[in-house]
Scaffold this motif. Structure first.
Motif, short mmCIF file in Angstrom:
data_model
loop_
_atom_site.label_atom_id
_atom_site.label_comp_id
_atom_site.label_asym_id
_atom_site.label_seq_id
_atom_site.Cartn_x
_atom_site.Cartn_y
_atom_site.Cartn_z
N MET A 1 -7.19 0.55 9.34
CA MET A 1 -6.47 0.71 8.11
C MET A 1 -4.98 0.75 8.42
SD MET A 1 -6.39 3.93 5.46
CE MET A 1 -7.06 4.95 6.71
N GLU A 2 -4.25 0.06 7.61
CA GLU A 2 -2.80 0.01 7.76
C GLU A 2 -2.16 0.86 6.67
OE1 GLU A 2 0.79 -3.25 7.31
OE2 GLU A 2 -1.25 -3.95 7.64
N LEU A 3 -1.09 1.56 7.01
CA LEU A 3 -0.35 2.33 6.02
C LEU A 3 0.89 1.55 5.60
CD1 LEU A 3 -0.57 5.97 7.39
CD2 LEU A 3 -1.95 4.88 5.61
N ILE A 4 1.20 1.62 4.32
CA ILE A 4 2.30 0.86 3.74
C ILE A 4 3.30 1.84 3.14
CG2 ILE A 4 2.88 -0.93 2.06
CD1 ILE A 4 -0.17 -1.65 2.11
N SER A 5 4.57 1.67 3.45
CA SER A 5 5.60 2.55 2.89
C SER A 5 5.71 2.33 1.39
CB SER A 5 6.95 2.29 3.54
OG SER A 5 7.44 1.01 3.16
N ILE A 6 6.27 3.30 0.70
CA ILE A 6 6.37 3.23 -0.75
C ILE A 6 7.16 2.01 -1.22
CG2 ILE A 6 8.35 4.78 -0.83
CD1 ILE A 6 7.23 5.83 -3.52
N GLY A 7 8.24 1.67 -0.51
CA GLY A 7 9.04 0.52 -0.90
C GLY A 7 8.27 -0.79 -0.80
N LYS A 8 7.56 -0.93 0.29
CA LYS A 8 6.76 -2.14 0.52
C LYS A 8 5.61 -2.20 -0.50
CE LYS A 8 5.55 -4.60 4.70
NZ LYS A 8 5.21 -4.46 6.11
N PHE A 9 4.96 -1.06 -0.71
CA PHE A 9 3.85 -0.99 -1.67
C PHE A 9 4.35 -1.37 -3.06
CE2 PHE A 9 0.95 1.06 -4.61
CZ PHE A 9 -0.29 0.86 -4.03
N ALA A 10 5.48 -0.80 -3.46
CA ALA A 10 6.04 -1.09 -4.79
C ALA A 10 6.31 -2.57 -4.96
CB ALA A 10 7.32 -0.27 -4.99
N LYS A 11 6.90 -3.18 -3.94
CA LYS A 11 7.21 -4.61 -4.01
C LYS A 11 5.93 -5.44 -4.13
CE LYS A 11 10.79 -6.27 -1.93
NZ LYS A 11 11.78 -6.73 -0.94
N MET A 12 4.89 -5.04 -3.40
CA MET A 12 3.63 -5.79 -3.40
C MET A 12 2.91 -5.71 -4.76
SD MET A 12 2.26 -4.66 0.32
CE MET A 12 1.58 -6.02 1.22
N VAL A 13 3.10 -4.61 -5.49
CA VAL A 13 2.43 -4.47 -6.78
C VAL A 13 3.35 -4.79 -7.95
CG1 VAL A 13 0.74 -2.82 -5.89
CG2 VAL A 13 2.83 -1.97 -6.96
N GLY A 14 4.60 -5.10 -7.67
CA GLY A 14 5.53 -5.51 -8.72
C GLY A 14 6.11 -4.35 -9.52
N LEU A 15 6.25 -3.20 -8.90
CA LEU A 15 6.85 -2.03 -9.54
C LEU A 15 8.01 -1.53 -8.69
CD1 LEU A 15 3.57 -0.10 -10.45
CD2 LEU A 15 4.98 -1.45 -11.99
N THR A 16 8.75 -0.58 -9.21
CA THR A 16 9.84 0.00 -8.43
C THR A 16 9.32 1.24 -7.70
OG1 THR A 16 10.56 1.49 -10.20
CG2 THR A 16 11.53 -0.74 -10.16
N PRO A 17 9.98 1.62 -6.61
CA PRO A 17 9.60 2.86 -5.93
C PRO A 17 9.67 4.07 -6.86
CG PRO A 17 10.97 1.55 -4.48
CD PRO A 17 10.99 0.88 -5.83
N THR A 18 10.62 4.07 -7.78
CA THR A 18 10.74 5.18 -8.74
C THR A 18 9.48 5.28 -9.60
OG1 THR A 18 13.13 4.94 -8.80
CG2 THR A 18 12.11 6.12 -10.64
N THR A 19 8.96 4.15 -10.04
CA THR A 19 7.74 4.15 -10.85
C THR A 19 6.56 4.66 -10.03
OG1 THR A 19 8.56 2.31 -12.18
CG2 THR A 19 6.18 2.71 -12.21
N ILE A 20 6.49 4.25 -8.77
CA ILE A 20 5.41 4.73 -7.90
C ILE A 20 5.52 6.24 -7.70
CG2 ILE A 20 4.37 4.54 -5.60
CD1 ILE A 20 3.92 2.04 -7.28
N ARG A 21 6.74 6.74 -7.55
CA ARG A 21 6.94 8.19 -7.40
C ARG A 21 6.50 8.93 -8.67
NH1 ARG A 21 11.84 6.31 -5.33
NH2 ARG A 21 11.82 6.34 -3.06
N GLN A 22 6.82 8.36 -9.83
CA GLN A 22 6.40 8.96 -11.10
C GLN A 22 4.87 8.96 -11.21
OE1 GLN A 22 8.59 6.54 -13.87
NE2 GLN A 22 10.37 7.89 -13.84
#
Length: 59
Positions: free
Chosen positions: A1-22
Motif C-alpha cells: 500500500m502506498e500513502l499519498i500526501s494530501i496535496g497529491k490526493f487532492a489533485k488526483m480527485v480534483g479538489l483542493t487540499p482545503t476541501t480535503i481538510r474540511q
C-alpha cells in the motif's frame, strides 16, 4: 500500500487540499495516517474508493 500526501490526493480527485481538510473535520474522509507534523496521508485504497464512489454518484 502506498500513502499519498494530501496535496497529491487532492489533485488526483480534483479538489483542493482545503476541501480535503474540511472533509476530514466533518468526518467524510478520514486520513489513513497523520504524521507528527500533522501532515495527512491517504492510502491508494482510499483513493480508489473515493473515485469509484464519485463515479457512481454521477450515474
Amino acid at each position: 500500500m502506498e500513502l499519498i500526501s494530501i496535496g497529491k490526493f487532492a489533485k488526483m480527485v480534483g479538489l483542493t487540499p482545503t476541501t480535503i481538510r474540511q472533509m476530514h473535520e466533518t468526518g467524510e474522509l478520514i486520513p489513513y495516517h497523520i504524521s507528527k507534523g500533522r501532515t495527512r496521508y491517504y492510502s491508494t485504497e482510499q483513493l480508489d474508493k473515493f473515485l469509484n464512489h464519485n463515479q457512481a454518484e454521477k450515474r
